[in-house]
Design a protein around this motif. Structure first.
Motif, short mmCIF file in Angstrom:
data_model
loop_
_atom_site.label_atom_id
_atom_site.label_comp_id
_atom_site.label_asym_id
_atom_site.label_seq_id
_atom_site.Cartn_x
_atom_site.Cartn_y
_atom_site.Cartn_z
N PHE A 1 35.25 50.49 -14.00
CA PHE A 1 35.01 50.74 -12.58
C PHE A 1 35.29 52.20 -12.26
CE2 PHE A 1 35.23 46.15 -11.96
CZ PHE A 1 34.35 45.96 -10.91
N GLY A 2 34.53 52.71 -11.32
CA GLY A 2 34.82 54.02 -10.75
C GLY A 2 34.79 53.90 -9.24
N THR A 3 35.70 54.60 -8.58
CA THR A 3 35.74 54.56 -7.12
C THR A 3 35.70 55.96 -6.53
OG1 THR A 3 38.15 54.35 -7.25
CG2 THR A 3 36.90 52.34 -6.87
N ALA A 4 35.03 56.06 -5.40
CA ALA A 4 35.03 57.27 -4.59
C ALA A 4 35.70 56.90 -3.27
CB ALA A 4 33.61 57.77 -4.35
N VAL A 5 36.73 57.64 -2.89
CA VAL A 5 37.51 57.32 -1.69
C VAL A 5 37.38 58.44 -0.67
CG1 VAL A 5 39.83 56.94 -0.77
CG2 VAL A 5 39.16 55.89 -2.96
N PHE A 6 37.07 58.05 0.57
CA PHE A 6 37.10 58.96 1.70
C PHE A 6 38.24 58.50 2.60
CE2 PHE A 6 32.76 59.25 0.20
CZ PHE A 6 32.46 60.61 0.31
N ASP A 7 39.26 59.33 2.73
CA ASP A 7 40.43 58.95 3.53
C ASP A 7 40.34 59.51 4.95
OD1 ASP A 7 40.75 61.61 3.02
OD2 ASP A 7 42.78 61.46 2.21
N ARG A 8 39.13 59.56 5.45
CA ARG A 8 38.89 60.16 6.76
C ARG A 8 37.60 59.59 7.33
NH1 ARG A 8 37.36 63.28 2.56
NH2 ARG A 8 35.24 64.16 2.55
N GLU A 9 37.38 59.85 8.61
CA GLU A 9 36.08 59.55 9.21
C GLU A 9 35.06 60.44 8.51
OE1 GLU A 9 33.87 61.45 11.23
OE2 GLU A 9 32.60 59.69 11.38
N HIS A 10 34.03 59.83 7.95
CA HIS A 10 33.11 60.61 7.11
C HIS A 10 31.65 60.44 7.53
CE1 HIS A 10 33.78 56.71 5.23
NE2 HIS A 10 32.68 56.83 4.50
N ALA B 1 38.98 44.41 -15.49
CA ALA B 1 38.65 45.80 -15.19
C ALA B 1 38.97 46.13 -13.73
CB ALA B 1 37.19 46.08 -15.51
N TRP B 2 38.57 45.25 -12.84
CA TRP B 2 38.83 45.48 -11.41
C TRP B 2 40.32 45.44 -11.12
CZ3 TRP B 2 37.25 47.78 -7.39
CH2 TRP B 2 37.66 47.41 -6.10
N TYR B 3 41.03 44.50 -11.74
CA TYR B 3 42.48 44.37 -11.52
C TYR B 3 43.21 45.64 -11.97
CZ TYR B 3 47.29 42.86 -12.23
OH TYR B 3 48.66 42.78 -12.21
N GLU C 1 46.45 49.58 -8.67
CA GLU C 1 47.17 50.84 -8.56
C GLU C 1 46.56 51.76 -7.51
OE1 GLU C 1 49.97 51.41 -9.97
OE2 GLU C 1 49.95 49.57 -11.18
N ILE C 2 45.26 51.90 -7.55
CA ILE C 2 44.60 52.87 -6.67
C ILE C 2 44.73 52.46 -5.21
CG2 ILE C 2 42.47 54.12 -6.20
CD1 ILE C 2 43.79 54.56 -8.99
N ALA C 3 44.65 51.17 -4.93
CA ALA C 3 44.76 50.71 -3.54
C ALA C 3 46.09 51.14 -2.93
CB ALA C 3 44.63 49.19 -3.48
N LYS C 4 47.16 51.06 -3.69
CA LYS C 4 48.48 51.43 -3.18
C LYS C 4 48.65 52.94 -3.08
CE LYS C 4 50.70 47.27 -4.99
NZ LYS C 4 51.70 46.72 -5.94
N GLN C 5 47.89 53.68 -3.87
CA GLN C 5 47.97 55.14 -3.81
C GLN C 5 47.22 55.70 -2.60
OE1 GLN C 5 46.79 56.98 -7.54
NE2 GLN C 5 47.92 55.45 -8.73
N VAL C 6 46.11 55.08 -2.24
CA VAL C 6 45.28 55.67 -1.18
C VAL C 6 45.57 55.11 0.20
CG1 VAL C 6 43.44 56.14 -2.84
CG2 VAL C 6 43.34 54.03 -1.50
#
Length: 219
Positions: free
Chosen positions: A31-40, A115-117, A122-127
């Motif tokens: 899996f790969g994720t792209a995260v936007f932590d703002r109104e985008h 793979a998703w787990y 980890e990433i959910a708690k980081q972002v």
């Protein structure tokens, strides 16, 4: 309390038979994720404008962008915009030949869920903080039966993470963020497999926060 948008795409097939020459066989699943932590909204608008601009030049993009199928010229423009937008990328690749026996016994969806787990927990708690709302927007997968099983696996993992999560399973063609995740994942996979990708260093790598290979790397 913030709203965080995580766009997730997968790569590789779920078949453990990676015999040389087998059509569609992949060494890794991940899996790969792209995260936007703002109104985008501007990023979404700029993605639409790029797509329309390419159409004005005679390029037909009825389903948006897909790195595997797009031309070199289209990739160049897409990666340039990704470089400008600077989403956070996180990447997890599982070397299928090293899968644990227990994962293999659970079949294809066992690998998908694992793979998703390994990626999401980890990433959910980081972002996202506990009071934030995390929109987990995941690319839909396969046939109807497989898509239903995949959604259940994703939901099960989301329910194990102590965050306020809104799960959205959408077709990649409907979402600019999913297309960005696809591009980041495509570039990462090429680098992992030792193939050339001139866009990796300037456009993706600067905002990669994790590149996780829990089952090691192919020799």
């Amino acid at each position: 309390m913030a709203e965080i948008y995580m766009y997730a795409d997968e790569t590789g097939n779920l078949d453990y038979d990676v015999s040389a020459g087998k059509q569609g066989a992949s060494t890794y699943f991940g899996f790969g994720t792209a995260v936007f932590d703002r109104e985008h909204g501007k990023e979404l608008w700029d993605g639409l404008c790029l797509r329309a601009r390419l159409e004005s030049r005679g390029l037909n993009l009825p389903r948006g962008f897909h790195a595997k199928n797009d031309t070199q010229a289209t990739k160049s423009e897409m990666f340039s915009l990704i470089k400008e937008q600077q989403p956070r990328f996180d990447l997890t690749f599982l070397l299928k030949e090293n899968a644990y026996a227990g994962v293999r016994e659970r079949g294809e969806m066992g690998l998908y869920r694992m793979a998703w787990y390994l990626h999401f927990k980890e990433i959910a708690k980081q972002v996202a903080e506990a009071d934030d709302t995390l929109y987990a927007i995941v690319s839909s997968f396969g046939t109807h039966a497989r898509a239903t099983a995949a959604r259940a696996a994703i939901r099960e993992v989301c329910d194990q993470v102590s965050r306020r999560i809104v799960l959205c399973v959408w077709d990649g063609a409907t979402s600019w963020g999913l297309q960005v995740a696809d591009y980041g994942l495509w570039a990462a996979q090429r680098v992992l497999e030792g193939r050339r990708c001139g866009w990796w260093e300037p456009c993706v790598k600067p905002t990669v926060q994790s590149f996780f290979l829990p089952w090691n790397r192919a020799t």
